[in-house]
Design a protein around this motif. Sequence first.
Motif, PDB file in Angstrom:
ATOM      1  N   GLY A 264     -23.703   9.698   2.183  1.00 38.60           N
ATOM      2  CA  GLY A 264     -22.531   9.276   2.946  1.00 38.60           C
ATOM      3  C   GLY A 264     -21.316   9.059   2.057  1.00 38.60           C
ATOM      4  O   GLY A 264     -20.186   9.423   2.439  1.00 38.60           O
ATOM      5  N   LEU A 265     -21.527   8.499   0.871  1.00 40.96           N
ATOM      6  CA  LEU A 265     -20.412   8.277  -0.050  1.00 40.96           C
ATOM      7  C   LEU A 265     -19.798   9.595  -0.502  1.00 40.96           C
ATOM      8  O   LEU A 265     -18.565   9.737  -0.563  1.00 40.96           O
ATOM      9  CB  LEU A 265     -20.896   7.474  -1.260  1.00 40.96           C
ATOM     10  N   VAL A 266     -20.636  10.563  -0.830  1.00 40.73           N
ATOM     11  CA  VAL A 266     -20.123  11.865  -1.292  1.00 40.73           C
ATOM     12  C   VAL A 266     -19.371  12.559  -0.158  1.00 40.73           C
ATOM     13  O   VAL A 266     -18.261  13.080  -0.359  1.00 40.73           O
ATOM     14  CB  VAL A 266     -21.280  12.745  -1.803  1.00 40.73           C
ATOM     15  N   LEU A 267     -19.952  12.605   1.031  1.00 42.02           N
ATOM     16  CA  LEU A 267     -19.305  13.303   2.126  1.00 42.02           C
ATOM     17  C   LEU A 267     -17.959  12.657   2.470  1.00 42.02           C
ATOM     18  O   LEU A 267     -16.965  13.359   2.697  1.00 42.02           O
ATOM     19  CB  LEU A 267     -20.219  13.315   3.354  1.00 42.02           C
ATOM     20  N   ALA A 268     -17.926  11.324   2.488  1.00 39.19           N
ATOM     21  CA  ALA A 268     -16.664  10.641   2.792  1.00 39.19           C
ATOM     22  C   ALA A 268     -15.611  10.932   1.730  1.00 39.19           C
ATOM     23  O   ALA A 268     -14.431  11.178   2.053  1.00 39.19           O
ATOM     24  CB  ALA A 268     -16.913   9.132   2.900  1.00 39.19           C
ATOM     25  N   ALA A 269     -16.007  10.930   0.459  1.00 35.88           N
ATOM     26  CA  ALA A 269     -15.051  11.196  -0.618  1.00 35.88           C
ATOM     27  C   ALA A 269     -14.514  12.619  -0.544  1.00 35.88           C
ATOM     28  O   ALA A 269     -13.309  12.858  -0.741  1.00 35.88           O
ATOM     29  CB  ALA A 269     -15.714  10.952  -1.971  1.00 35.88           C
ATOM     30  N   LEU A 270     -15.381  13.587  -0.249  1.00 44.04           N
ATOM     31  CA  LEU A 270     -14.928  14.976  -0.208  1.00 44.04           C
ATOM     32  C   LEU A 270     -14.101  15.267   1.036  1.00 44.04           C
ATOM     33  O   LEU A 270     -13.245  16.160   1.018  1.00 44.04           O
ATOM     34  CB  LEU A 270     -16.131  15.922  -0.284  1.00 44.04           C
ATOM     35  N   ARG A 271     -14.334  14.534   2.097  1.00 45.91           N
ATOM     36  CA  ARG A 271     -13.489  14.728   3.274  1.00 45.91           C
ATOM     37  C   ARG A 271     -12.067  14.232   3.018  1.00 45.91           C
ATOM     38  O   ARG A 271     -11.115  14.699   3.652  1.00 45.91           O
ATOM     39  CB  ARG A 271     -14.106  14.004   4.472  1.00 45.91           C
ATOM     40  N   GLN A 272     -11.915  13.299   2.096  1.00 50.89           N
ATOM     41  CA  GLN A 272     -10.573  12.871   1.716  1.00 50.89           C
ATOM     42  C   GLN A 272      -9.869  13.955   0.914  1.00 50.89           C
ATOM     43  O   GLN A 272      -8.647  14.126   0.986  1.00 50.89           O
ATOM     44  CB  GLN A 272     -10.648  11.586   0.878  1.00 50.89           C
ATOM     45  N   VAL A 273     -10.650  14.715   0.147  1.00 47.83           N
ATOM     46  CA  VAL A 273     -10.069  15.818  -0.634  1.00 47.83           C
ATOM     47  C   VAL A 273      -9.676  16.952   0.288  1.00 47.83           C
ATOM     48  O   VAL A 273      -8.601  17.554   0.148  1.00 47.83           O
ATOM     49  CB  VAL A 273     -11.084  16.314  -1.693  1.00 47.83           C
ATOM     50  N   ALA A 274     -10.536  17.281   1.216  1.00 48.65           N
ATOM     51  CA  ALA A 274     -10.291  18.403   2.132  1.00 48.65           C
ATOM     52  C   ALA A 274     -10.558  17.932   3.544  1.00 48.65           C
ATOM     53  O   ALA A 274     -11.691  17.996   4.025  1.00 48.65           O
ATOM     54  CB  ALA A 274     -11.189  19.585   1.782  1.00 48.65           C
ATOM     55  N   PRO A 275      -9.567  17.407   4.246  1.00 46.34           N
ATOM     56  CA  PRO A 275      -9.760  16.953   5.630  1.00 46.34           C
ATOM     57  C   PRO A 275     -10.318  18.077   6.489  1.00 46.34           C
ATOM     58  O   PRO A 275     -10.071  19.267   6.229  1.00 46.34           O
ATOM     59  CB  PRO A 275      -8.351  16.556   6.075  1.00 46.34           C
TER      60      PRO A 275
END
Length: 337
Positions: A264-275
């Motif tokens: 969950g932490l990785v997915l949330a962080a990467l969604r901030q990089v690429a909405p």
Amino acid sequence: MKRKQLLKDLLAAGPAAEAPPPESPTPEAVGRRIPSGAVRAMGLDLSRLQEEARRAERLEQEMRNGQAVLEIDPASVDPSFAEDRIARTSDAEYRRLVESIAAAGQQVPILLRPHPDSAGRYQVAYGHRRLAAAAELGIPVRAIIRPLTDAELVIAQGKENAERRNLSFIERAIFAAELEAKGFDRATLHAALAAHPAEMTRYLAVARAIPRWLVRAIGPAPRAGRPRWMALAEAVSAQGALEVAARLAEQPDFRAAPSDARFGLVLAALRQVAPEPAAPALPAVPQGLSFIHIEELEEGTRFTILNSAPSGLAAFLLGRLVELVGEFEARRDGGEG
């Protein structure tokens, strides 16, 4: 006078009668004959050797048939050439397995084959965790040894995983990618994972998109599921996404978190990089399909088949939905079927 009398007596008796031949011993007498200690010991040794030879022959036959359960030194056993589980010995379930074997012994044997490249060694088809537990406890591992081809080994490995403790989505994806890299055909992949072609395409697409180091940093994440892993596979392709994931993976709080929380932490962080991109606009309804009404709602898109539609159209479309969704997902994941 005595000499003359003796001669007279001999002449009177006539020719000397031959002594009767000795009687042949009866079978009963032979049976009662007691052999010497050396002969009896030799007979016992021969019987024991014959019994051991028969036992060895039975054991060899059982080994050929994969029926004998033997005790094997864990140090002489190598893992399967195809990786399946991301973390075999780092979860609470493994600790419970070690405690169970320590208390009650190993109840279920593992499956080995003679190592194809190292004489005197073995290779695991399934039972890696039981092997690790036996090695940790310093006891032999109970195993069935069966000659297996590479394809038979991975099919047995996948079948055991499905029946005893199913792999998470990413573990199945990595397993599929490992088998593909080893040159196995799709039929063997489908048999090993019991997966249909569209699902196999998704496994391979995700395994190719997400680097192994990131998969290992996250772990099996058993609750993540296919849609979220596919979302992560798309997110890692954004510029700078892997650098963000690498920095996150180095943080002590991240490493201490459970596997699902790390995902969950990785997915949330990467969604901030690429909405997430906006959903594409739906195509206009072609002429002649005025009996289908499409409307956009907050929770999704609604298709309504109007009463003016030809009779039987609704049933026909419903019958094709599963096939159409599978075709769409296969094309989206790379066009393989």
